[in-house]
Design a protein around this motif. Sequence first.
Motif, mmCIF file in Angstrom:
data_model
loop_
_atom_site.group_PDB
_atom_site.id
_atom_site.type_symbol
_atom_site.label_atom_id
_atom_site.label_comp_id
_atom_site.label_asym_id
_atom_site.label_seq_id
_atom_site.Cartn_x
_atom_site.Cartn_y
_atom_site.Cartn_z
ATOM 1 N N CYS A 3 -10.490 -8.352 5.713
ATOM 2 C CA CYS A 3 -11.051 -7.505 6.775
ATOM 3 C C CYS A 3 -11.051 -8.220 8.128
ATOM 4 N N VAL A 52 -2.937 -0.744 11.268
ATOM 5 C CA VAL A 52 -2.863 -2.006 10.533
ATOM 6 C C VAL A 52 -3.263 -1.804 9.064
ATOM 7 N N GLY A 99 -12.560 -7.136 10.661
ATOM 8 C CA GLY A 99 -13.844 -6.889 11.335
ATOM 9 C C GLY A 99 -15.016 -7.581 10.672
ATOM 10 N N LYS A 106 0.869 -1.190 0.000
ATOM 11 C CA LYS A 106 0.000 0.000 0.000
ATOM 12 C C LYS A 106 0.903 1.237 0.000
ATOM 13 N N LEU A 142 -8.953 3.851 13.383
ATOM 14 C CA LEU A 142 -9.207 3.068 12.176
ATOM 15 C C LEU A 142 -10.386 2.113 12.382
HETATM 16 C C1 HEM Z 1 -19.808 -4.589 5.838
HETATM 17 C C2 HEM Z 1 -18.803 -4.111 6.521
HETATM 18 C C3 HEM Z 1 -17.366 -4.122 6.065
HETATM 19 C C4 HEM Z 1 -16.833 -4.263 4.823
HETATM 20 C C5 HEM Z 1 -17.577 -4.428 3.492
HETATM 21 C C6 HEM Z 1 -15.394 -4.224 4.970
HETATM 22 C C7 HEM Z 1 -14.496 -4.365 3.917
HETATM 23 C C8 HEM Z 1 -13.125 -4.382 4.065
HETATM 24 C C9 HEM Z 1 -12.199 -4.587 2.989
HETATM 25 C C10 HEM Z 1 -12.568 -4.825 1.530
HETATM 26 C C11 HEM Z 1 -10.953 -4.544 3.524
HETATM 27 C C12 HEM Z 1 -9.616 -4.705 2.768
HETATM 28 C C13 HEM Z 1 -9.045 -3.352 2.421
HETATM 29 C C14 HEM Z 1 -7.700 -3.419 1.756
HETATM 30 O O1 HEM Z 1 -6.994 -4.430 1.886
HETATM 31 O O2 HEM Z 1 -7.320 -2.437 1.094
HETATM 32 C C15 HEM Z 1 -11.086 -4.295 4.934
HETATM 33 C C16 HEM Z 1 -10.024 -4.156 5.804
HETATM 34 C C17 HEM Z 1 -10.170 -3.847 7.139
HETATM 35 N N1 HEM Z 1 -11.358 -3.742 7.845
HETATM 36 FE FE1 HEM Z 1 -13.224 -3.993 7.107
HETATM 37 N N2 HEM Z 1 -15.090 -4.061 6.290
HETATM 38 C C18 HEM Z 1 -16.260 -3.998 6.999
HETATM 39 C C19 HEM Z 1 -16.395 -3.870 8.379
HETATM 40 C C20 HEM Z 1 -15.354 -3.710 9.262
HETATM 41 C C21 HEM Z 1 -15.502 -3.602 10.692
HETATM 42 C C22 HEM Z 1 -16.829 -3.693 11.457
HETATM 43 C C23 HEM Z 1 -14.240 -3.400 11.204
HETATM 44 C C24 HEM Z 1 -13.796 -3.230 12.624
HETATM 45 C C25 HEM Z 1 -14.548 -3.284 13.681
HETATM 46 C C26 HEM Z 1 -13.308 -3.420 10.088
HETATM 47 C C27 HEM Z 1 -11.952 -3.269 10.195
HETATM 48 C C28 HEM Z 1 -11.057 -3.445 9.148
HETATM 49 C C29 HEM Z 1 -9.611 -3.362 9.305
HETATM 50 C C30 HEM Z 1 -8.857 -3.068 10.593
HETATM 51 C C31 HEM Z 1 -9.058 -3.615 8.042
HETATM 52 C C32 HEM Z 1 -7.569 -3.656 7.672
HETATM 53 C C33 HEM Z 1 -7.076 -5.078 7.793
HETATM 54 C C34 HEM Z 1 -5.610 -5.248 7.375
HETATM 55 O O3 HEM Z 1 -5.123 -4.493 6.544
HETATM 56 O O4 HEM Z 1 -5.000 -6.176 7.898
HETATM 57 N N3 HEM Z 1 -14.023 -3.611 8.932
HETATM 58 N N4 HEM Z 1 -12.426 -4.210 5.254
#
Ligand code: HEM
Length: 516
Positions: free
Chosen positions: A454, A125, A456, A110, A310
Amino acid sequence: MLDAFSVLVALASIFVASRVFSYVKAKRDLGHLPGLRSLVAPMSPFGAALPTCWLNPGLEWQWRWRNQVYSRAGTETISALPYLFGTPAIYTSSPEVARQVVSTKGQFFKEHDTVLITLLWGPSVFAANGEDWKRHRRIIAPAFSPETYASVWAETSRVFGEMEAAEGWITKPVVDIPVVNDYTYKLALSLISSCGFGYPLSWEMPKSAPGEMSFAEALAIVSNNHLMRLILPRWSYHLPIQWIRDIETAANKMTEFMRDMISLRRQELASCNGSELRRDILTLMIKSSNSEEESKFKMDESELIGNTFLLLFAGHDTTAKTIDASLAFLALHEDYQEEMYREIMEVMPTEADFTFENSAKLTKVRACFLEASRLFPAGFMMIRDAAEDLVLRNVGPDNDGLLPIKRGTRVVVDMPGIHYNPRVFPDPEAFKPERWYDAHENDISMFSFGSRACIGRRFALTEGMCFLAKLLRSWRVEMLAKEGETKEEWRRRVVQGKVTMNLGVGPVPIRLSRRS
Ligand code: HEM
């Protein structure tokens, strides 16, 4: 002596020549892939700020042109080349290519400019790469446990009850809600505040005295103004413009709050014995960071703040938007809604059965949330740059070709592209939750793929499923239509994508009718 006109012509010629050279070079570097040609790149500041039109794809092209761009190009992986400025990029609607791009083996990373918004609050993260990312993820992961999801379920159920009472729905047979998005947003914010850092918000969120700003107000201002904070220059905060000053005050208030919260949670951790330990994500993150003996697996305060923000921002808008889309589709699909109702009543006939453990049996409720998320994937793009020269497989009209990628090439995983790809999801415009009945966690594409998917996802699923189950047990969801508006007209008016930070459906007007 050269006159001004000649100087101007010379400069213009140099500019045109340099642009032609850059364009031809970028075209060659991106393997002569067909695709989008525009004045500026969709993700450049101009491209993002200006609306989508034929000269400027903008941020919304992935939604608006989802059924045209790849089919016209005749391939699932295309190039987007700007004539004037912006970074040329490859966009892919192929899940096979996406998996290669988001894998964490170090071939892609990234780039700083793609994660700037998250860095406003500190390292996290989401923005980290390589070993640094592993350290962040390793510390955060224990906070996402079945215990956390159980508390997400219990808290969603509690906040839903508070909302019904505060809004006076309990005594009404019918409730008209012109914009349901306002309620889901508030619910999701409450949830992440309470399960994220142990700070429950009251549904009423009383207004604070003039000149003061409550935590809830600061949180709402900050959540709605990420882009503004990125765009506004520092000096503008000194201008006598109230809304700009409010953004600054809210950001300072949140940072101060976060610092106090971290220090409070540290003190609690130092003094408590394991049994009274709080279960919020912040506490568990601090605990996990403290417990690592080797110092290389610790987080400093700026990282703790960065990660807490975040989680706050990644967690609530995405989930709220997916619930909005689910409600829009339920209003349109009464039959499926009835199937869900029957499932909920079979699995959870009494209040006592409304438990997190039983939620595992709600196949149809889960599938509804996932199908809504397929049709409106909140995280609508994943951007990576190649760290080395490499070759992508499965690229080309028949998905069998190879595409050499040069170091530094930008590749964007286009989530609407994947989710409306008819090879992967036949009849892609149709709402068909049954696609997800037997889906394995690795195939749930809206949350990305592999070890960097993700963190979460189960948090979001638990919250979304609990909200839908709670709602459908007592209420029938219907369209709140304008006079004389047909179902099809309502669908065309309401079920439209809008991009803010994330992709989501626009305002959803619904009517709730109490089940007898
Ligand atoms: C419908 C709900 C959600 C969708 C569609 C979603 C979608 C995504 C996607 C596509 C990524 C990957 C992004 C990338 O690699 O560029 C991501 C990463 C992430 N999401 Fe979600 N997310 C959702 C809900 C949540 C929730 C509820 C949390 C926390 C409570 C969360 C925390 C994170 C974090 C911390 C990352 C980074 C993970 C990493 O890079 O290791 N997300 N999410």
